[in-house]
Design an enzyme around this catalytic site. Structure first.
Site, PDB file in Angstrom:
ATOM      1  N   GLU A  73      -6.360  11.885 -13.831  1.00  0.00           N
ATOM      2  CA  GLU A  73      -6.554  12.087 -12.381  1.00  0.00           C
ATOM      3  C   GLU A  73      -5.565  13.126 -11.840  1.00  0.00           C
ATOM      4  O   GLU A  73      -5.906  13.940 -10.996  1.00  0.00           O
ATOM      5  CB  GLU A  73      -6.437  10.749 -11.643  1.00  0.00           C
ATOM      6  CG  GLU A  73      -6.870  10.848 -10.185  1.00  0.00           C
ATOM      7  CD  GLU A  73      -7.391   9.536  -9.597  1.00  0.00           C
ATOM      8  OE1 GLU A  73      -7.772   8.622 -10.332  1.00  0.00           O
ATOM      9  OE2 GLU A  73      -7.417   9.455  -8.353  1.00  0.00           O
ATOM     10  N   ASP A 131      -3.913   1.488  -9.468  1.00  0.00           N
ATOM     11  CA  ASP A 131      -5.362   1.329  -9.597  1.00  0.00           C
ATOM     12  C   ASP A 131      -5.761   1.127 -11.049  1.00  0.00           C
ATOM     13  O   ASP A 131      -6.518   0.216 -11.393  1.00  0.00           O
ATOM     14  CB  ASP A 131      -6.092   2.560  -9.033  1.00  0.00           C
ATOM     15  CG  ASP A 131      -5.873   2.716  -7.536  1.00  0.00           C
ATOM     16  OD1 ASP A 131      -5.238   1.830  -6.931  1.00  0.00           O
ATOM     17  OD2 ASP A 131      -6.348   3.725  -6.978  1.00  0.00           O
ATOM     18  N   GLU A 177       0.840  -1.207   0.000  1.00  0.00           N
ATOM     19  CA  GLU A 177       0.000   0.000   0.000  1.00  0.00           C
ATOM     20  C   GLU A 177       0.869   1.248   0.000  1.00  0.00           C
ATOM     21  O   GLU A 177       1.904   1.290   0.668  1.00  0.00           O
ATOM     22  CB  GLU A 177      -0.896  -0.013   1.245  1.00  0.00           C
ATOM     23  CG  GLU A 177      -2.164   0.802   1.093  1.00  0.00           C
ATOM     24  CD  GLU A 177      -3.081   0.241  -0.006  1.00  0.00           C
ATOM     25  OE1 GLU A 177      -3.022   0.766  -1.136  1.00  0.00           O
ATOM     26  OE2 GLU A 177      -3.819  -0.712   0.274  1.00  0.00           O
ATOM     27  N   SER A 218     -24.712  10.412 -14.742  1.00  0.00           N
ATOM     28  CA  SER A 218     -24.373   9.446 -13.701  1.00  0.00           C
ATOM     29  C   SER A 218     -25.617   9.145 -12.887  1.00  0.00           C
ATOM     30  O   SER A 218     -26.185  10.038 -12.264  1.00  0.00           O
ATOM     31  CB  SER A 218     -23.287  10.001 -12.772  1.00  0.00           C
ATOM     32  OG  SER A 218     -23.193   9.175 -11.620  1.00  0.00           O
TER      33      SER A 218
HETATM   34  P1  ADP Z   1     -12.127   5.720  -4.725  1.00  0.00           P
HETATM   35  O1  ADP Z   1     -11.347   5.741  -5.982  1.00  0.00           O
HETATM   36  O2  ADP Z   1     -11.458   4.953  -3.640  1.00  0.00           O
HETATM   37  O3  ADP Z   1     -13.534   5.245  -4.906  1.00  0.00           O
HETATM   38  P2  ADP Z   1     -11.816   8.545  -5.002  1.00  0.00           P
HETATM   39  O4  ADP Z   1     -12.066   9.680  -4.098  1.00  0.00           O
HETATM   40  O5  ADP Z   1     -10.482   8.400  -5.622  1.00  0.00           O
HETATM   41  O6  ADP Z   1     -12.207   7.216  -4.212  1.00  0.00           O
HETATM   42  O7  ADP Z   1     -12.863   8.585  -6.205  1.00  0.00           O
HETATM   43  C1  ADP Z   1     -14.249   8.765  -5.963  1.00  0.00           C
HETATM   44  C2  ADP Z   1     -14.802   9.773  -6.926  1.00  0.00           C
HETATM   45  O8  ADP Z   1     -14.887   9.217  -8.264  1.00  0.00           O
HETATM   46  C3  ADP Z   1     -16.245  10.182  -6.626  1.00  0.00           C
HETATM   47  O9  ADP Z   1     -16.299  11.160  -5.617  1.00  0.00           O
HETATM   48  C4  ADP Z   1     -16.697  10.698  -7.980  1.00  0.00           C
HETATM   49  O10 ADP Z   1     -16.207  11.997  -8.206  1.00  0.00           O
HETATM   50  C5  ADP Z   1     -16.013   9.732  -8.945  1.00  0.00           C
HETATM   51  N1  ADP Z   1     -16.934   8.620  -9.264  1.00  0.00           N
HETATM   52  C6  ADP Z   1     -16.798   7.329  -8.913  1.00  0.00           C
HETATM   53  N2  ADP Z   1     -17.859   6.582  -9.341  1.00  0.00           N
HETATM   54  C7  ADP Z   1     -18.683   7.426  -9.992  1.00  0.00           C
HETATM   55  C8  ADP Z   1     -19.972   7.291 -10.643  1.00  0.00           C
HETATM   56  N3  ADP Z   1     -20.590   6.108 -10.702  1.00  0.00           N
HETATM   57  N4  ADP Z   1     -20.518   8.400 -11.191  1.00  0.00           N
HETATM   58  C9  ADP Z   1     -19.876   9.590 -11.136  1.00  0.00           C
HETATM   59  N5  ADP Z   1     -18.698   9.776 -10.527  1.00  0.00           N
HETATM   60  C10 ADP Z   1     -18.102   8.724  -9.948  1.00  0.00           C
HETATM   61 MG    MG Z   2      -9.436   6.747  -6.300  1.00  0.00          MG
END
Ligand code: ADP
Ligand code: MG
Length: 376
Positions: A151, A163, A25, A59
């Site tokens: 990103e 990832d 990690e 979304s």
């Molecule tokens: P993780 O990658 O661990 O889930 P992150 O903070 O890196 O956490 O990413 C989460 C973000 O990705 C959400 O807050 C949103 O902005 C975007 N995201 C993820 N899934 C969706 C979805 N189904 N629709 C729109 N945005 C999404």
């Molecule tokens: Mg993430």
């Protein structure tokens, strides 16, 4: 609001999985070894050409949509838009003028912001879908790399490559032992014997997550620069032997020293853990998970009370052989290796304990290991 069509009406449908990481990690951006896998929880993205100069993205999770002109791909005030705009932007950098107007509908059974990388699933799903829709000819490595760039530049999280790599290259029933410096990887059968993987979602996401992530990255760079003044041969922090780090105890600020020590130890733990797995020593493998968690808590300082509570709780349960926080930290999920006959019992005792301690409900997620992003 855009109509949600039935699947048949779409030109391309793509399923893009979340990922777990068994161990290794916070070492991807230091060129270390990681052990991720794609999972059976996914984002589904459905694409249609719309013959305009705009893209419209809806979304279902946010119950909202946005529309953007392809000639005006700038950052949005709204975070989730940026993952998508960023990918379109970076595809245009690599392969100009290939993307035309499209509509995209997103729906997902991946928890957002919980450490299973819904962000990489979203980026790589968009990249894969557009690659198919417009026959752009991007390679897997290009999809991985441009998704990461999106990103970095549009969202502002200076994430590593793990990832996106796991989301694209995942193979059913296998872990990916990935060298994040060379991007060479080896498939390791995900054979945990009688043990299953159970994620426990803390349902907290402390707002330190993004800012501290970038701070950790800077701290690792600072440590490497200091080490390079004496040992210029190291190009990545993870390559350094922990004993070499110890030479810098009095030179580096304490926190920077701790971060560096963590990274070099965690990098080795990944390889030791893989040896255990290959020798069918699941208990030994689990011990490395616990050690990883201790490092993340005390040296790297990316854990939080909720994560520590869940990991500590498992110490008294003999049917759990290993547990640790997973992902960026400051909330999200723990990953647990639980004997298959006791998964229900485990969830039934740890959920009320967590609820009582934090007044937050815990969400257990049973995962299996699946293929990477693919056209349906
Ligand atoms: P993780 O990658 O661990 O889930 P992150 O903070 O890196 O956490 O990413 C989460 C973000 O990705 C959400 O807050 C949103 O902005 C975007 N995201 C993820 N899934 C969706 C979805 N189904 N629709 C729109 N945005 C999404
Ligand atoms: Mg993430």
């Amino acid at each position: 609001m855009m109509n949600i069509n039935t699947e048949k009406e779409y030109d391309v449908v793509v399923e893009s999985p979340g990922r777990i990481n068994l161990i290794g990690e916070h070492v991807d951006y230091s060129g270390g070894y990681v052990l991720p896998a794609a999972i059976d929880k996914k984002i589904t993205l459905s694409f249609t050409k719309n013959n305009t100069d705009c893209c419209t993205v809806f979304s279902e999770n946010f119950r909202s949509q946005f529309k953007i002109k392809l000639s005006d791909l700038t950052r949005s005030e709204i975070e989730w838009h940026n993952y998508i705009i960023g990918v379109v932007f970076h595809i245009n950098v690599l392969k100009p003028n290939k993307i035309k107007g499209f509509d995209c509908t997103i729906h997902s059974n991946l928890p957002l912001g919980s450490g299973v990388s819904s962000s990489a699933a979203l980026e790589c799903g968009v990249a894969k879908g557009l690659n198919e829709l417009f026959e752009i000819g991007l390679t897997d490595i290009e999809i991985i790399s441009l998704s990461k760039d999106a990103e970095h530049t549009f969202v502002g999280t200076k994430c590593g490559i793990m990832d996106q790599f796991a989301v694209v290259k995942g193979k059913k029933n296998n872990l990916l032992l990935l060298n994040c410096e060379t991007l060479k990887h080896r498939l390791i059968p995900a054979d945990f014997g009688d043990y299953n993987i159970v994620l426990l979602n803390t349902n907290v996401s402390h707002n330190l997550a993004t800012s501290e992530y970038n701070v950790r990255r800077d701290e690792c760079n600072t440590a490497l620069e200091a080490i390079n003044t004496k040992y210029p041969k190291y190009t990545q922090l993870a390559q350094v032997n922990p004993n070499v780090i110890k030479e810098f105890k009095k030179i580096l600020p304490e926190k920077t020293f701790n971060r560096a020590l963590y990274v070099t130890k965690e990098n080795r733990r990944t390889l030791y853990a893989v040896k255990c797995l290959e020798n069918k020593d699941i208990k030994g493998f689990g011990e490395w998970l616990y050690k990883s968690h201790r490092g993340l808590t005390s040296l790297f300082e990316v854990s939080c009370g909720e994560l520590d509570f869940l990991v500590d709780y498992t110490h008294n349960l003999n049917y759990v052989v290993g547990a640790r926080m997973m992902g960026g930290g400051f909330g999200g999920c723990t990953i647990n290796l639980v004997h298959k006959d006791f998964c229900k019992q485990f969830i039934n005792i740890i959920s009320p304990a967590y609820q009582e301690r934090f007044n937050i409900s815990l969400t257990p997620i049973l995962v299996t290991i699946d293929n990477g992003v693919s056209k349906v």
